[in-house]
Design an enzyme around this catalytic site. Structure first.
Site, short mmCIF file in Angstrom:
data_model
loop_
_atom_site.label_atom_id
_atom_site.label_comp_id
_atom_site.label_asym_id
_atom_site.label_seq_id
_atom_site.Cartn_x
_atom_site.Cartn_y
_atom_site.Cartn_z
CE LYS A 67 -77.00 -103.89 -7.87
NZ LYS A 67 -76.04 -104.05 -7.97
CG ASN A 68 -73.67 -104.21 -5.20
OD1 ASN A 68 -74.48 -104.61 -6.41
ND2 ASN A 68 -73.81 -103.64 -5.11
NE ARG A 99 -67.82 -101.05 -15.04
CZ ARG A 99 -67.54 -101.78 -14.40
NH1 ARG A 99 -67.71 -102.55 -12.97
NH2 ARG A 99 -65.68 -101.69 -14.56
CB CYS A 111 -70.13 -97.99 -16.83
SG CYS A 111 -71.83 -97.84 -15.48
NE ARG A 170 -68.81 -98.67 -12.02
CZ ARG A 170 -69.42 -99.52 -11.49
NH1 ARG A 170 -70.40 -98.84 -11.92
NH2 ARG A 170 -70.01 -100.55 -10.67
CG ASP A 189 -73.62 -98.19 -4.84
OD1 ASP A 189 -72.74 -97.86 -5.93
OD2 ASP A 189 -73.04 -99.75 -4.27
CB VAL A 248 -66.25 -94.34 -5.16
CG1 VAL A 248 -65.99 -95.76 -5.38
CG2 VAL A 248 -66.03 -94.21 -3.17
NE ARG A 281 -78.51 -102.75 -14.00
CZ ARG A 281 -77.21 -101.91 -13.03
NH1 ARG A 281 -77.39 -100.39 -13.47
NH2 ARG A 281 -76.26 -102.24 -12.24
#
Ligand code: UD1
Length: 419
Positions: A22-23, A93, A117, A122, A306, A328, A398
């Protein structure tokens, strides 16, 4: 609204195919805005965030066709709107990723500020400051970032925090800027490297992606190419943890073991036997209960934030005491409250979760609060006694393609309740 019903207790066993990342897919789809001819993107995961990106580009006038294998043909030439509305940005986002390419290619971009968020404030200040240093005029008006530029110019950009999408936005902008751009303290995530590889396939000149200094020589034009998105390391890690918490044996196929070093090291530490091939990873717990691990999240190649929630679930049922520190993001422990309702013994002290593992959790109705938090609740459900119902699973849609089918194939008792 859909819910997931998980009947805990099954030991997972089998193979699970890993989807495209996804990223990586999101910035790559945004990068098609830079091209002056159609682009073909393969191995795109079928996810809600991808659909949102397709809708975002579509509303700008970009023509996109999707075939049944999720190969996307993207033609940016009919673009006529240079805006990303609040309505879409608030649901994702990562919509901010269109800012750099739109500005670099078309000289204007109006992108809604993402706003708050669920995982803490963020900000996008580094995206904005970097583009300003490259010559953009930017005002924040009516909740929108309104950016204008004749042509961006190269600059030396020193990011004071490592930001993944910030690095990606600036990298895409620099690809078409006049002259040389240096991005220092750049994010080193594999998804940044994948974006850079994609941009290079379109004609960009980039060196150093994957290190903390990226050098870009801007070019006049970029043209569409054919690019295959890399496999999802977070999805891979999530299924491996599913194997670990259930004492099972899971082989993730079509993945990249070299992008998961920190995660695999922690899985070995918890007692898993890990074997890898060129494009697969196998985890075998040999029926054992995992041992608790201590970890701190950090930018790549550190332990990924993540994967934090999934390891919180692992520690919840592991043998011994484990400490997880989130460095993070602030406020990324919402899943802990839900796990406590399932009987987990976890204490939160600032940005640290200290858990004393319990042999098993108890099913309870729980609520997904963000993408990775919901994945961790699925993992908790797999080892809970009874039936766990997870609400608000649009969060999980998502980022996880067909999670109930993939876990079902591994032997989990899981089904989606629609409506
Ligand atoms: C990306 C990933 C997300 C992952 C995160 C960290 C995508 C689409 N999302 O999110 O899944 O959890 O990286 O690995 O790739 N920050 C600032 N100013 C900025 C930008 C960021 O202070 O302008 C801070 C953030 O508040 C945060 C830290 O930098 O504390 C890292 O955030 P960042 O890497 O930007 O996360 P995303 O790119 O949004």
């Amino acid at each position: 609204m859909d819910r997931l019903l998980i009947s805990g207790g099954a030991r997972l066993n089998g193979h699970v195919p890993i989807s495209g990342a996804k990223n990586a897919a999101l910035p790559i789809l945004a990068s098609t805005l830079l091209a002056d001819s159609p682009m073909r993107v393969c191995n795109v995961p079928h996810l809600r965030d991808v659909t949102t990106t397709i809708e975002l580009l579509g509303r700008m006038g970009v023509e996109i066709t999707v075939d049944e294998r999720m190969q996307l043909e993207v033609d940016p030439r009919p673009i006529r709107e240079f805006a990303a509305s609040y309505e879409l940005v608030k649901t994702m986002r990562a919509s901010i990723l269109v800012l750099g390419p739109m500005l670099a290619r078309y000289g204007r971009a109006d992108v809604s500020l993402p706003g708050g968020c669920a995982i803490g404030a963020r900000p996008v200040n580094l995206h904005v400051a970097g583009l300003q240093a490259m010559g953009a005029d930017i005002v924040i008006e009516d909740g929108y970032i309104k950016a204008r530029a004749d042509r961006l110019h190269g600059a030396r950009l020193v990011l004071d925090t490592v930001t993944v999408t910030g690095t990606e936005n600036l990298l895409m902008a620099a690809a078409l800027a006049r002259g040389e751009t240096l991005i220092e303290n750049a994010a080193r995530e594999p998804e940044v490297v994948d974006l850079a590889d994609c941009l290079m396939s379109m004609g960009a000149q980039i060196e150093g992606a994957g290190t903390d200094t990226i050098t870009v020589q801007g070019v006049e034009t970029l043209s569409g190419s054919r690019y295959r998105v890399l496999p999802d390391r977070i999805e891979t890690g999530t299924y491996l943890v599913a194997g670990a918490v259930t004492g099972g044996k899971v082989r993730a196929t079509g993945t990249r073991p070299d992008n998961l070093d920190a995660v695999l090291a922690k899985l070995e530490e918890c007692g898993a036997k890990i074997t890898t091939g060129e494009d697969w990873i196998e985890l075998d717990m040999e029926g054992r209960r995992p041992a608790a691990v201590n970890l701190r999240t950090a930018p790549y190649p550190g332990f990924p934030t993540d994967m934090q929630a999934q390891f919180t679930a692992l520690n919840a049922i592991a043998e011994g005491v484990g400490t997880i520190t989130e460095t993070v993001f602030e406020n990324r422990f919402m899943h802990v409250l839900e796990m406590q309702r399932m009987g987990a013994d976890i204490k939160l002290e600032g940005n640290t979760a200290i858990s004393e593992g319990v042999p098993s959790l108890m099913a309870a109705p729980v609520m997904a609060t963000d993408l990775r938090a919901s994945a961790s609740l699925v993992l908790a459900g797999l080892v809970a006694e009874g039936d766990t119902v997870i609400e608000r699973i649009y969060h999980i849609d998502r980022g996880y393609e067909q999670i109930e089918e993939k876990l079902g194939q591994l032997g989990a008792g899981i089904r989606r309740i629609t409506g």
